[in-house]
Design a protein around this motif. Structure first.
Motif, PDB file in Angstrom:
ATOM      1  N   ASP A 679       0.770  -1.286  -0.029  1.00  0.00           N
ATOM      2  CA  ASP A 679       0.044  -0.044   0.038  1.00  0.00           C
ATOM      3  C   ASP A 679       0.791   1.103   0.025  1.00  0.00           C
ATOM      4  O   ASP A 679       1.510   1.389   0.971  1.00  0.00           O
ATOM      5  N   TYR A 719      -7.509   1.144  -3.746  1.00  0.00           N
ATOM      6  CA  TYR A 719      -6.692   0.010  -3.061  1.00  0.00           C
ATOM      7  C   TYR A 719      -7.278  -0.704  -2.274  1.00  0.00           C
ATOM      8  O   TYR A 719      -7.993  -0.318  -1.415  1.00  0.00           O
ATOM      9  N   TYR A 724      -4.264  -2.248  -6.462  1.00  0.00           N
ATOM     10  CA  TYR A 724      -4.905  -1.186  -6.892  1.00  0.00           C
ATOM     11  C   TYR A 724      -5.695  -1.284  -8.101  1.00  0.00           C
ATOM     12  O   TYR A 724      -5.327  -2.113  -9.061  1.00  0.00           O
TER      13      TYR A 724
END
Ligand code: BES
Ligand code: ZN
Length: 758
Positions: A679, A719, A724
């Motif tokens: 992330d 996300y 993504y």
């Protein structure tokens, strides 16, 4: 330099009428000095002494640098004056073979010892018998000492050093009773000297008859030295002495002022020995004096009978001693010899005795002998001359010319003359020259100094009782120190040729060279067009440095032990940088390990300081995505610098979850899924992106401009669960065409996919 002496200030220019008239009235005009050699003198012929330029250096010490300057700056004619005063006033006249010649030698020897010289006294002779009267006064307040010397007639009594003391009376010619004061008995009687023997005899007999305790016969007029004479009737009971005209004038003047008491001590020195004093300062590396080059300075100690010899030649010793004092402070690789010769006035006796003691090997070691005889009279027409027995220039003369040029003095001239101790050195093949302040007149052109020589006029005080401190010019002594002392010092030090060369082996002109020989830096001067500089240095270990256009060249720990060359290479070339990691354009994945690797090299010294964004061998920064600049700066010892840049890129670990090409329906939404290794937040897309552009379906070539994929229905980047997702809304109007989608990230990377729309 002191100017306390009692003579008028020097005039810078000779007025020919006044100067020559005065010289001819009082001086001695010599005959031309004949000879056979061809002319080789440096430009003396043709210059009359009136042409010779002013006494004072035009620009004092104009181009003196380094040790030349340092040494010349220390020469102080005040010290020379004090030596001259001791020799000429305290010791007084120093006739060859008398104790005063020995005293002069011991004064010089004592000082030389104190300067660290090894001192020997040479006795030679016997020489002819000397008869002298020392005339002093118990009244210490009398002007001028006095410490006079007169001739002691063998027809009178030799008293020995005790002498007789008495009041002085004047008795004219002493030819009749009326000439004698009533109280003549027990007095010292001064009478007019007469060249007729019978008149002299009568005068002395008359004085003796009246009970005189001593008789002085002195020249009543003119400018005469003390006469030597005998009497037909000897007077063994009283000293009978002969005085010069100056003695006569001085005694009469004192008698006019009041009572005068004098002491007269007459001595006969039968076949005495003459004395030389020789000071030797051995070269550092040659303590036994067998190999080192010899630089010698000479002057004569003795004076003629009756003359205090302040100028002739206490002045020469005054200069020698000051040169010795200053040079004694420096460790030298040349052997320094200071000669104080006796018996010069008797025919160069001491100097000839000295050169006879030199072995062939010793003579071969001589660099030269700089003889100083009469080196600073205030007599206006006198100029500084370098006179050689053959009238030609030689090494000693040339070195003096060079020293004069360095000191900004252009008044030195060279012509022909013997008549002093340099002749003795010349005769045994040692380069020598007489340095003398003299009104010397070189032969008129086309005659040259070589074969004929010139004529000269001496100052009125020459060889007279008036050769006192008044016949000494501190200013001219200083010029002699700067010129002759400067030449001697220059030769006593090591001759060092410093060359500045570029790293491309070209001479570097105008390079200012400094040397630190353990006692602070000194400017040695600037290299000439040939990139060279001639310097003189003592025995030392020196660091040389020069800076040219910001580049510094340094030679450390150079051993100066004799004449030598020192080469300085000025590095004009930049150091080189080789940068291995990061290479320009390298791409690293975010957070991966990479090590910086680079090095810097110099063409001359090999080494260069090398500074990079991170040190060589350290981890490269890969902690932030995007483009990074890496720089390396290098500097060599000379001050040349270089730099080098590389740009590297740090990117996300990319994972595409969509194919390179796909099919779709115009107007539908296409999900573009990808991974960035975790992330990274949702702010990872470069601004203005994503875009799409029309392309040809076959070749993929763009057929129109890129358009932002903005507008209603385009979702933001999401996300979720390690992925993504960007939902791309296609346009209905794109049906039947191909479209390329470009996703550019904030790490600078671009990712493409092409879609065929139905
Ligand atoms: N200082 C003179 C030398 C000299 C040379 C004086 C030329 C003036 C002009 C020296 O002391 C001296 O008097 N020399 C004698 C000759 C010597 C060989 C006896 C002289 O010049 O008469
Ligand atoms: Zn003399």
């Amino acid at each position: 330099m002191r100017s306390s002496l009692n003579h008028p200030p020097l005039l810078r220019r000779l007025t020919i009428a006044g100067g020559l008239a005065a010289a001819l009235a009082f001086g001695t005009v010599s005959a031309a000095v004949g000879g056979v050699q061809a002319q080789g003198a440096s430009g003396a012929s043709g210059a009359s002494s009136a042409d010779v330029s002013a006494d004072a250096p035009a620009a004092k010490n104009a181009s003196l640098t380094g040790y030349d300057r340092e040494i010349v700056d220390q020469f102080d004619s005040a010290n020379s004056v004090s030596h001259i005063r001791h020799l000429a006033v305290d010791i007084g006249p120093r006739l060859n073979g008398t104790p005063q010649e020995r005293e002069g030698a011991e004064y010089i020897g004592g000082l030389l010892k104190s300067y660290g010289f090894e001192v020997t006294y040479q006795q030679w002779g016997p020489v002819s018998t000397k008869q002298v009267a020392k005339v002093t006064s118990p009244n210490a307040d009398l002007p001028g000492g006095p410490n006079w010397q007169m001739y002691a007639s063998a027809s009178g009594k030799f008293t020995g050093d005790a002498g007789v003391e008495g009041r002085v009376v004047y008795a004219g010619t002493g030819q009749s009773a009326a000439d004698f004061p009533a109280d003549t008995a027990g007095k010292i009687v001064l009478m007019d000297y007469n060249s007729t023997a019978s008149i002299r005899n009568t005068a002395v007999a008359n004085a003796a008859d009246r009970g005189a305790s001593a008789v002085i016969l002195a020249y009543p007029t003119g400018n005469s030295a003390p006469p030597s004479f005998t009497l037909t009737t000897s007077q063994p009971g009283i000293p009978v002495i002969g005085g010069g005209s100056a003695h006569y004038t001085w005694i009469r003047g004192l008698l006019d002022k009041g009572p005068l008491t004098l002491r007269i001590a007459t001595n006969q020195y039968a076949n005495p020995m003459g004395t030389n004093v020789i000071g030797i300062r051995h070269a550092v590396g040659d303590p036994t004096g067998t190999t080192a080059p010899i630089v010698m300075v000479g002057a004569h100690i003795d004076s003629v009978l009756g003359a205090p010899g302040a100028h002739d030649d206490a002045s020469g010793n005054g200069v020698s001693l000051e040169v010795a004092r200053v040079l004694s402070q420096y460790p030298l690789d040349k052997e320094l010899r200071i000669g104080g010769f006796g018996g010069e006035e008797g025919g160069l006796l001491g100097a000839r005795a000295y050169v006879n003691t030199l072995t062939a090997a010793e003579k071969a070691r001589f660099v030269g002998e700089w003889q100083m005889d009469m080196v600073g009279t205030p007599y206006e027409p006198a100029r500084l001359w370098a006179l050689t027995p053959n009238g030609k220039s030689n090494f000693v003369v040339q070195e003096a010319y060079d020293a004069a040029a360095r000191a900004g003095f252009d008044g030195l001239r060279n012509c022909r003359l013997g008549q002093s101790d340099h002749q003795a050195f010349y005769d045994v093949g040692i380069p020598s020259s007489l340095f003398i302040w003299l009104d010397y007149r070189p032969p008129a052109p086309p005659a040259v100094c070589g074969p004929t020589g010139g004529t000269y006029v001496t100052e009125p005080e020459y060889h007279k009782p008036t050769d006192t401190m008044d016949n000494i010019s501190p200013e001219r002594l200083q010029i002699t120190l700067d010129v002759v002392g400067g030449a001697v010092a220059h030769n006593a030090l090591n001759a060092v040729t410093v060359s500045a060369t570029s790293d491309a082996d070209q001479p570097v002109a105008g390079a200012p060279v400094r040397a630190d020989c353990g006692s602070g830096p000194r400017d040695l001067g600037t290299t000439g067009a040939d990139g060279r500089l001639q310097a003189v240095l003592p025995h030392a270990t020196c660091d040389f440095t020069t800076t040219v256009e910001g580049r510094t060249a340094t030679e450390r720990g150079v051993s100066i032990a004799g004449d030598r060359a020192v080469k300085m290479t000025v590095d004009f070339t930049k150091p080189t940088i080789s940068l291995t990691t990061p290479a320009d354009g390298a791409v690293f994945t975010l957070g991966t390990a990479a090590t910086a690797s680079y090095r810097c090299d110099d063409n001359l010294s090999g080494v260069a300081t090398c500074t990079g964004t991170v040190p060589d061998g350290s981890p490269l920064d890969t902690s932030a995505v995007g483009f990074h600049e890496f720089t390396v700066k290098a500097a060599d010892n000379a001050g040349n610098v270089a730099d080098r840049k590389a740009t590297y890129q740090v990117v996300y670990p990319w994972q595409a979850y969509f194919p390179e090409t796909m099919d779709g329906k115009a107007g539908s939404a296409v999900p573009i899924k990808f991974g960035l290794g975790g992330d990274r937040g949702t702010d990872v897309i470069a601004s203005g992106y994503p875009v799409s552009r029309p392309v040809t379906c076959d070749t993929g070539k763009a057929t129109g401009p890129a358009e932002p994929t903005s507008g209603p229905g385009n979702s933001k980047l999401g996300y979720d669960d390690g992925q993504y997702n960007y939902v791309w809304k296609t346009d209905r109007g794109w049906g039947g065409s191909c479209r390329q989608f470009e996703l550019k990230l904030d790490d600078g990377s671009s990712h493409l996919t092409t879609i065929r729309l139905k």
